[in-house]
Design an enzyme around this catalytic site. Structure first.
Site, mmCIF file in Angstrom:
data_model
loop_
_atom_site.group_PDB
_atom_site.id
_atom_site.type_symbol
_atom_site.label_atom_id
_atom_site.label_comp_id
_atom_site.label_asym_id
_atom_site.label_seq_id
_atom_site.Cartn_x
_atom_site.Cartn_y
_atom_site.Cartn_z
ATOM 1 C CB SER A 51 3.169 -8.377 1.632
ATOM 2 O OG SER A 51 2.448 -8.349 2.751
ATOM 3 C CB THR A 59 2.439 -11.065 15.434
ATOM 4 O OG1 THR A 59 2.917 -11.665 16.210
ATOM 5 C CG2 THR A 59 0.822 -11.800 14.725
ATOM 6 C CB THR A 83 -1.272 -0.319 1.589
ATOM 7 O OG1 THR A 83 -1.648 -0.802 1.462
ATOM 8 C CG2 THR A 83 -1.586 1.098 1.144
ATOM 9 C CD GLN A 124 -5.572 -22.515 19.532
ATOM 10 O OE1 GLN A 124 -6.073 -21.220 19.421
ATOM 11 N NE2 GLN A 124 -4.943 -23.448 18.434
HETATM 12 N N1 ASP Z 1 -1.912 -5.660 0.995
HETATM 13 C C1 ASP Z 1 -1.017 -5.118 0.982
HETATM 14 C C2 ASP Z 1 0.121 -5.445 0.715
HETATM 15 O O1 ASP Z 1 -0.267 -6.468 2.265
HETATM 16 C C3 ASP Z 1 -1.337 -4.174 2.558
HETATM 17 C C4 ASP Z 1 -0.852 -3.341 2.679
HETATM 18 O O2 ASP Z 1 0.841 -3.231 2.314
HETATM 19 O O3 ASP Z 1 -0.291 -2.477 4.146
HETATM 20 O O4 ASP Z 1 0.656 -5.687 0.087
#
Ligand code: ASP
Length: 342
Positions: free
Chosen positions: A60, A167, A15, A279
């Site tokens: 990602s 995480t 993003t 978990q």
């Molecule tokens: N879907 C995006 C990614 O992980 C979300 C982000 O960048 O925050 O590439």
């Protein structure tokens, strides 16, 4: 040492690097060479910045060990020329990539800091600028013996964490990451406050050793009340499986039903290492604390202690390619290699 710290900014996608087309409203990757145009503030930083972009930046969610190999190769190639590395990465799998890199880069003596954002850099309310600028500043920090931070970190929303302790905990909040079992390495407020006691200590004159081979034939099973014998039998019978990460309850507890324990014994007979992780988002596995984990302890199941799922998966992928004899694998996994477990 260079006069000014020299930082390599690596763009993998996510993003942070997307820009909204005001006519269509769609998000797409911007031309990375135009970065300075979008963030003129970068010129004010007291460091030199070089950039390197993946040929085709990715969301990602498409990340995989082949890309991790590409990333460590970029870092390996630039290791002597740069004082630090900043990796722009989508937040979805950032903790996996950053954990993997912590194992792949042995004896790292420079900062490799990941960041990204929840809103694109062109958005008015973006969190990208602060994340990017502060991460570059952190990567530029130098002391008497070179870089202050000598490990893989993850910076998001005013906090720098040890990457293999993180995480992703929230899909919407700017505070998207947590490190519940280890304190933040640095906090950004009026001052950049680095907690030197929390940083990974690195021996002097260490030589970087890059590991590029990872084993992907591993399985992650998250337990739930009611999981059936058929499901477990089916998963465990996968002949290609080289290792299993089992997400158990609380402090590493599990059903004591004989069929399940027998299925685990069957894996151990095939010399497949089984890692017990919890978990719970925070806290540690302590096998033997309850009767529901005693059998696993006796069997020789490996304790993941307070490791995250992301670090357990990537550590297992890494260790399985290290030619470790079966009899020593438990000890190797239970030893902290890059500060990933207490
Ligand atoms: N879907 C995006 C990614 O992980 C979300 C982000 O960048 O925050 O590439």
């Amino acid at each position: 040492m260079h006069k000014k710290p020299n930082i390599l900014l690596i763009y993998t996608g996510g993003t942070i690097g997307m820009i909204k087309n005001f006519e269509t409203g769609a998000l797409s990757n911007f031309n990375f060479d135009d970065l300075l145009k979008h963030i003129p503030e970068l010129k004010l930083l007291d460091c030199e910045i070089d950039t390197h972009s993946f040929d085709s930046p990715i969301d990602s969610s498409n990340m995989n060990p082949e890309y991790w190999k590409q990333l460590v190769t970029i870092i390996e190639d630039g290791y002597n020329d740069f004082d630090g590395f900043v990796v722009l990465h989508g937040s979805d799998t950032m903790s996996y990539t950053a954990s993997a890199l912590s194992f792949m880069l042995e004896n790292l003596a420079k900062p490799v800091l990941f960041t990204g954002s929840q809103l694109p850099i062109g958005d008015l309310r973006t969190d990208a600028k602060e994340n990017l600028i502060t991460t570059i500043q952190l990567a530029s920090q130098r002391g008497k013996d070179g870089p202050v931070i000598k490990e893989v970190g993850l910076y998001f929303e005013y906090k720098l964490y040890r990457a293999n302790r993180t995480t992703k905990i929230n899909a919407e909040h700017f505070e998207a990451f947590a490190s519940l079992n280890y304190p933040a390495l640095a906090e950004s407020g009026v001052h950049l406050d680095i907690d030197k006691r929390a940083l990974l200590k690195v021996g002097k004159d260490t030589v970087l050793k890059v590991h590029k081979e990872l084993e992907s034939n591993i399985v992650l099973v998250k337990m739930f009340p009611g999981i059936t014998k058929e499901t477990i039998t089916h998963i465990f019978s996968y002949q290609g499986m080289k290792g299993l990460v089992l997400e158990t309850y609380g402090s590493g507890n599990l059903t004591t039903e004989p069929w399940f324990l027998d299925a685990l014994k069957g894996l151990l007979k095939r010399n497949i290492p089984v890692i017990n992780i919890t978990q719970c988002a925070g806290g540690s596995v302590a096998m033997g604390h309850y009767e529901t984990s005693t059998a696993m302890k006796k069997m020789g199941i490996i304790s993941g202690k307070d490791i995250t799922t992301e670090a357990a998966i990537t550590k297992l992928m890494y260790l399985l390619k290290q030619d470790i004899p079966v009899s020593e694998f438990k000890h190797a996994f239970e030893t902290s290699l890059r500060g990933e477990m207490s």
